[in-house]
Design a protein around this motif. Sequence first.
Motif, PDB file in Angstrom:
ATOM      1  N   VAL A 251       0.817  -1.215   0.000  1.00  0.00           N
ATOM      2  CA  VAL A 251       0.000   0.000   0.000  1.00  0.00           C
ATOM      3  C   VAL A 251       0.853   1.268   0.000  1.00  0.00           C
ATOM      4  CG1 VAL A 251      -1.597   1.389   1.383  1.00  0.00           C
ATOM      5  CG2 VAL A 251      -2.065  -1.036   1.015  1.00  0.00           C
ATOM      6  N   ASP A 252       1.893   1.289   0.826  1.00  0.00           N
ATOM      7  CA  ASP A 252       2.674   2.518   0.973  1.00  0.00           C
ATOM      8  C   ASP A 252       3.356   2.957  -0.319  1.00  0.00           C
ATOM      9  OD1 ASP A 252       1.972   2.832   3.607  1.00  0.00           O
ATOM     10  OD2 ASP A 252       3.763   1.866   4.418  1.00  0.00           O
ATOM     11  N   SER A 253       3.558   2.028  -1.246  1.00  0.00           N
ATOM     12  CA  SER A 253       4.204   2.380  -2.520  1.00  0.00           C
ATOM     13  C   SER A 253       3.224   2.396  -3.687  1.00  0.00           C
ATOM     14  CB  SER A 253       5.339   1.385  -2.824  1.00  0.00           C
ATOM     15  OG  SER A 253       4.833   0.059  -2.930  1.00  0.00           O
ATOM     16  N   ALA A 254       1.930   2.398  -3.389  1.00  0.00           N
ATOM     17  CA  ALA A 254       0.913   2.212  -4.428  1.00  0.00           C
ATOM     18  C   ALA A 254       0.435   3.490  -5.092  1.00  0.00           C
ATOM     19  CB  ALA A 254      -0.297   1.477  -3.843  1.00  0.00           C
ATOM     20  N   GLN A 255       0.827   4.659  -4.603  1.00  0.00           N
ATOM     21  CA  GLN A 255       0.272   5.897  -5.152  1.00  0.00           C
ATOM     22  C   GLN A 255       0.465   6.041  -6.658  1.00  0.00           C
ATOM     23  OE1 GLN A 255       1.545   9.518  -3.241  1.00  0.00           O
ATOM     24  NE2 GLN A 255      -0.080  10.735  -4.172  1.00  0.00           N
ATOM     25  N   PRO A 256       1.643   5.728  -7.233  1.00  0.00           N
ATOM     26  CA  PRO A 256       1.791   5.859  -8.692  1.00  0.00           C
ATOM     27  C   PRO A 256       0.817   4.980  -9.473  1.00  0.00           C
ATOM     28  CG  PRO A 256       3.940   5.706  -7.651  1.00  0.00           C
ATOM     29  CD  PRO A 256       2.932   5.385  -6.583  1.00  0.00           C
ATOM     30  N   VAL A 257       0.570   3.762  -8.991  1.00  0.00           N
ATOM     31  CA  VAL A 257      -0.351   2.871  -9.692  1.00  0.00           C
ATOM     32  C   VAL A 257      -1.789   3.362  -9.547  1.00  0.00           C
ATOM     33  CG1 VAL A 257      -1.201   0.498  -9.847  1.00  0.00           C
ATOM     34  CG2 VAL A 257       1.222   0.941  -9.411  1.00  0.00           C
ATOM     35  N   ILE A 258      -2.127   3.908  -8.391  1.00  0.00           N
ATOM     36  CA  ILE A 258      -3.457   4.497  -8.209  1.00  0.00           C
ATOM     37  C   ILE A 258      -3.635   5.671  -9.163  1.00  0.00           C
ATOM     38  CG2 ILE A 258      -4.894   5.790  -6.586  1.00  0.00           C
ATOM     39  CD1 ILE A 258      -3.730   3.990  -4.371  1.00  0.00           C
ATOM     40  N   ASN A 259      -2.604   6.480  -9.317  1.00  0.00           N
ATOM     41  CA  ASN A 259      -2.677   7.608 -10.253  1.00  0.00           C
ATOM     42  C   ASN A 259      -2.893   7.131 -11.680  1.00  0.00           C
ATOM     43  OD1 ASN A 259      -2.315   9.405  -8.164  1.00  0.00           O
ATOM     44  ND2 ASN A 259      -0.146   9.741  -8.551  1.00  0.00           N
ATOM     45  N   GLU A 260      -2.196   6.069 -12.079  1.00  0.00           N
ATOM     46  CA  GLU A 260      -2.380   5.518 -13.429  1.00  0.00           C
ATOM     47  C   GLU A 260      -3.804   5.008 -13.628  1.00  0.00           C
ATOM     48  OE1 GLU A 260       0.550   2.515 -13.925  1.00  0.00           O
ATOM     49  OE2 GLU A 260       2.255   3.907 -13.798  1.00  0.00           O
ATOM     50  N   TRP A 261      -4.341   4.355 -12.604  1.00  0.00           N
ATOM     51  CA  TRP A 261      -5.722   3.865 -12.660  1.00  0.00           C
ATOM     52  C   TRP A 261      -6.702   5.027 -12.815  1.00  0.00           C
ATOM     53  CZ3 TRP A 261      -8.856   4.286  -7.922  1.00  0.00           C
ATOM     54  CH2 TRP A 261     -10.119   3.681  -8.022  1.00  0.00           C
ATOM     55  N   LEU A 262      -6.505   6.096 -12.055  1.00  0.00           N
ATOM     56  CA  LEU A 262      -7.377   7.262 -12.166  1.00  0.00           C
ATOM     57  C   LEU A 262      -7.246   7.921 -13.537  1.00  0.00           C
ATOM     58  CD1 LEU A 262      -6.782   8.790  -8.625  1.00  0.00           C
ATOM     59  CD2 LEU A 262      -8.895   7.728  -9.445  1.00  0.00           C
ATOM     60  N   ASP A 263      -6.044   7.949 -14.065  1.00  0.00           N
ATOM     61  CA  ASP A 263      -5.845   8.511 -15.406  1.00  0.00           C
ATOM     62  C   ASP A 263      -6.623   7.710 -16.443  1.00  0.00           C
ATOM     63  OD1 ASP A 263      -4.226  10.456 -14.367  1.00  0.00           O
ATOM     64  OD2 ASP A 263      -2.340   9.512 -14.962  1.00  0.00           O
ATOM     65  N   ARG A 264      -6.596   6.378 -16.315  1.00  0.00           N
ATOM     66  CA  ARG A 264      -7.342   5.536 -17.261  1.00  0.00           C
ATOM     67  C   ARG A 264      -8.834   5.840 -17.211  1.00  0.00           C
ATOM     68  NH1 ARG A 264      -4.251   1.244 -15.321  1.00  0.00           N
ATOM     69  NH2 ARG A 264      -6.044   0.300 -14.263  1.00  0.00           N
ATOM     70  N   LEU A 265      -9.326   6.063 -16.006  1.00  0.00           N
ATOM     71  CA  LEU A 265     -10.753   6.350 -15.835  1.00  0.00           C
ATOM     72  C   LEU A 265     -11.110   7.776 -16.227  1.00  0.00           C
ATOM     73  CD1 LEU A 265     -11.358   4.638 -12.366  1.00  0.00           C
ATOM     74  CD2 LEU A 265     -12.113   3.803 -14.596  1.00  0.00           C
ATOM     75  N   GLY A 266     -10.097   8.634 -16.345  1.00  0.00           N
ATOM     76  CA  GLY A 266     -10.349  10.024 -16.703  1.00  0.00           C
ATOM     77  C   GLY A 266     -10.585  10.925 -15.521  1.00  0.00           C
ATOM     78  N   TYR A 267     -10.362  10.429 -14.293  1.00  0.00           N
ATOM     79  CA  TYR A 267     -10.584  11.237 -13.104  1.00  0.00           C
ATOM     80  C   TYR A 267      -9.257  11.804 -12.617  1.00  0.00           C
ATOM     81  CZ  TYR A 267     -15.342   9.659 -13.098  1.00  0.00           C
ATOM     82  OH  TYR A 267     -16.638   9.420 -13.467  1.00  0.00           O
ATOM     83  N   THR A 268      -8.807  12.850 -13.286  1.00  0.00           N
ATOM     84  CA  THR A 268      -7.569  13.523 -12.915  1.00  0.00           C
ATOM     85  C   THR A 268      -7.833  15.010 -12.858  1.00  0.00           C
ATOM     86  OG1 THR A 268      -6.235  11.818 -13.983  1.00  0.00           O
ATOM     87  CG2 THR A 268      -5.158  13.917 -13.526  1.00  0.00           C
ATOM     88  N   GLU A 269      -7.751  15.570 -11.685  1.00  0.00           N
ATOM     89  CA  GLU A 269      -7.990  16.996 -11.508  1.00  0.00           C
ATOM     90  C   GLU A 269      -6.774  17.776 -11.992  1.00  0.00           C
ATOM     91  OE1 GLU A 269     -10.139  19.357  -8.004  1.00  0.00           O
ATOM     92  OE2 GLU A 269      -8.145  18.691  -7.465  1.00  0.00           O
ATOM     93  N   GLU A 270      -7.001  18.759 -12.841  1.00  0.00           N
ATOM     94  CA  GLU A 270      -5.903  19.560 -13.360  1.00  0.00           C
ATOM     95  C   GLU A 270      -5.532  20.634 -12.331  1.00  0.00           C
ATOM     96  OE1 GLU A 270      -6.705  21.125 -17.188  1.00  0.00           O
ATOM     97  OE2 GLU A 270      -6.890  19.165 -18.132  1.00  0.00           O
TER      98      GLU A 270
END
Length: 392
Positions: A251-270
């Motif tokens: 979990v502690d190293s998962a932030q980059p993968v979570i970001n990639e998942w959100l990018d795929r879904l289109g939920y990325t706040e500019e």
Amino acid sequence: MKEKRKKLTALFLCAALIAALTACAGKDEGPAHSGEPAVQSEAESSSSETSDLETSKTDNRQESSLSGENKAGENTEETEAEAPDTNILIAYFTWAENTHVENPEAVDVDATTSASVLPPGNTAKMANWIRERAGGDLFSIVVEEPYSDDYDGCLDRAADEKAENARPELVDHVENMQEYDVIFLGYPNWWYTAPMAIFSFIEEYDFSGKTIIPFCVHGTGGLAGSVKDITDALPDSTEVLEPIGVYRPDVDSAQPVINEWLDRLGYTEETTEMKIKITVGDTELTAVMEDNATTQALIEQMPMTLPMTDLYGREMCYRYGAYALPTDDLQSDGYEVGDLAYWAPGGSLVILYRQNGEQFERQHLGHIESGVEVFEDTGDVDVTFELMESIQ
């Protein structure tokens, strides 16, 4: 963003036209879970030896640590979504906020069965990263009767609640659920499904026409049947999008993968991030900073080199003097390893490099992205702080 909105609007109009024509033809489309992800089959679930609560007893295997599961055979790169401007709620259940630990210092933070009992819990960490990337409001799902802080005691109660199909009473409620279009729903895998409190939450509101996006912390049981069970509990008109499952030790190293998942879904706040460089000897660290009065006061002093003292084996500290810097949003909950904070009563700038479960009132300043473990061996040391160029 304007191009994304135009594309989404066009797609929406096309979908509406097709739906209208289909309705006129008298066809029954069935449940509208077009984004429903695949989950483990019943056979796969029964062959999994562990859930998030029971991993330590039987977990002698290695598995892929991070997983986002889609429909079988679906290529996520070809199905990227573009998110509309929506109101987002990030609702999550975590053990750490549903128990009370009498002696946090006695908890072995290196034990996979125990670390998640201290705040912030694993699911709460993921929820905060989702908010950082996608925006939205946080809501912690908390039961009226706290779970035991003992691993086996919590395990047993979770098993009983599942067997009884219980619906634990919840402490707080979302008064304006009608205002949210998208709900990220987070939970640990307890006995091959979501905790029963998740179903208490689902059954309390009308999710018709909304979008649910599950995220899960798990042992080697993976997502198991949790997504299917959640989908079955929702109205047919609720869309369930691609979930993500994160293996608990990672979990502690998962932030980059979570970001990639959100990018795929289109939920990325500019948003524009403000970053600083922190230099310790030959090591350079990068921290993403919050936008608040204390941070601004610090940045005005940069570049600066401060003699920092190692305190309690958990934090590096430089003392300015009591209330020497302005504060505007003091917090008193648990912290994350890598947090930068300002302790106002003592006027101390703090880098938290090791967790011990203690809570203290502070102004949150930012978070070091990686490498904070360098402080574990430095002792008292000079640390240089420099502002980096703001990046988009």
